[in-house]
Design a protein around this motif. Structure first.
Motif, short mmCIF file in Angstrom:
data_model
loop_
_atom_site.label_atom_id
_atom_site.label_comp_id
_atom_site.label_asym_id
_atom_site.label_seq_id
_atom_site.Cartn_x
_atom_site.Cartn_y
_atom_site.Cartn_z
N TYR A 1 -5.94 75.16 19.50
CA TYR A 1 -5.83 76.53 20.02
C TYR A 1 -5.28 77.48 18.94
O TYR A 1 -4.27 77.19 18.30
N CYS B 1 -1.02 81.51 28.80
CA CYS B 1 -2.28 81.75 28.08
C CYS B 1 -3.39 82.02 29.08
O CYS B 1 -3.58 81.26 30.02
N THR B 2 -4.09 83.12 28.88
CA THR B 2 -5.16 83.49 29.81
C THR B 2 -6.56 83.28 29.22
O THR B 2 -7.55 83.70 29.80
N CYS B 3 -6.62 82.62 28.07
CA CYS B 3 -7.91 82.42 27.40
C CYS B 3 -8.81 81.45 28.17
O CYS B 3 -8.34 80.43 28.67
N THR C 1 -3.73 82.72 20.22
CA THR C 1 -4.04 84.11 20.60
C THR C 1 -2.99 84.74 21.53
O THR C 1 -2.61 85.90 21.35
N CYS C 2 -2.55 84.01 22.53
CA CYS C 2 -1.67 84.60 23.57
C CYS C 2 -0.18 84.50 23.23
O CYS C 2 0.66 85.00 23.98
ZN ZN Z 1 -4.64 82.33 25.23
#
Ligand code: ZN
Ligand code: GLU
Length: 275
Positions: free
Chosen positions: A122, A94-96, A125-126
């Motif tokens: 969370y 995850c890069t959020c 998203t990823c």
């Molecule tokens: Zn993410």
């Protein structure tokens, strides 16, 4: 069966009355009492605070079975647990940023965000994005498909048997972080791996961590580790009813000691009987 307990402070500041209470509870409930130094947060942990932990605990009259387990020496064990979960296809990168997550959660169609033990749940998203790196998260729904339900027994302030199914785990906890990018693990993964490595049969800790327990039981199930019983205890509060924090240096044990308090005085102050 011999009851094995532990006290697991982080060396990020002076121990205060709340820590003394936690340590007394753990020591008194265990036939075998162990110590663990939770120093994975290298930015905040300091060797002098670790030494202060030993000094304060000795002053309180507590002793523990060696060896003391230090989390900073355990990174390979956490990595191997992470590899086990990844090999099962249960993790993703995850890069959020926190801001990204906040933005997604504040979209009008999202409704009020659910707050889990690590903050807002969370939004996933990823998941399915196959980022080459980032923080490693657990795909909670996939994990729960494997486990069905999880449960644990609590003997502390909220006694009972607690059960969680897929829907609940996904909604209330979601894809929790297993490994932060900077330290290669998270509190959840480290505590589960270490409780098993130390053979802990009863986890005693403050009730502020009660909500994290479901996550720990999921990880135990996925890693094939035993689930101990849990005993969450009350928190020590100040005169205003606020729980004590590390920065409340005014309540540091060392300060009471300097002022001439005895360990018996400390026991009295946290509401424990003196033998
Ligand atoms: Zn993410
Ligand atoms: N290191 C944690 C703390 O100081 C305790 C973790 C645990 O007992 O599971 O609050």
């Amino acid at each position: 069966m011999a009851r094995v307990t532990r006290f697991a402070p982080s060396p990020t500041g002076p121990l205060h009355l709340g820590h003394a209470y936690a340590a007394f509870v753990a020591a008194e409930r265990g036939d075998r009492f162990l110590l663990r130094i939770e120093d994975i947060d290298t930015a905040r942990s300091k060797p002098e605070w670790e030494q202060a932990i030993y000094d304060d605990l000795h002053w309180l009259g507590l002793s523990w079975k060696e060896p003391v387990l230090r989390q900073s020496n355990r990174l390979p064990a956490y990595q191997s647990a992470l590899d086990t979960l990844s090999a099962q296809g249960l993790t993703y990168a995850c890069t959020c940023t926190r801001g990204d997550i906040r933005a997604v959660l504040s979209a009008p169609q999202e409704g009020a965000p659910i707050i889990g033990p690590d903050g807002p749940v969370y939004p996933g998203t990823c998941r399915g994005q196959h980022h080459p790196d980032g923080a490693i998260r657990l795909d909670m729904a996939a994990a729960m498909v494997r486990l069905g339900t999880v449960s644990f027994t609590e003997t502390g302030t909220r006694p009972g048997t607690y059960r969680y199914d897929t829907t609940q785990m996904s909604r209330e906890f979601g894809d929790i972080v297993l490994a932060r990018r900077d330290i290669g693990t998270s509190y959840h993964l480290a505590v589960v791996v270490d409780d098993a490595a130390q053979g802990i049969t009863e986890v005693t800790r403050g009730e502020d961590l009660f909500d994290a327990t479901a996550i720990h039981v999921v990880l135990q199930g996925l890693l094939g580790l035993p689930t101990p019983t849990y005993h969450h205890h009350r928190l020590i509060r100040d005169d205003q009813g606020k729980r004590l924090a590390k920065r409340d240096d005014a309540r540091a044990l060392s300060k009471y000691r300097t002022e001439g308090a005895t360990p018996a005085d400390i026991r009295r102050m946290v509401g424990l009987p003196n033998p």
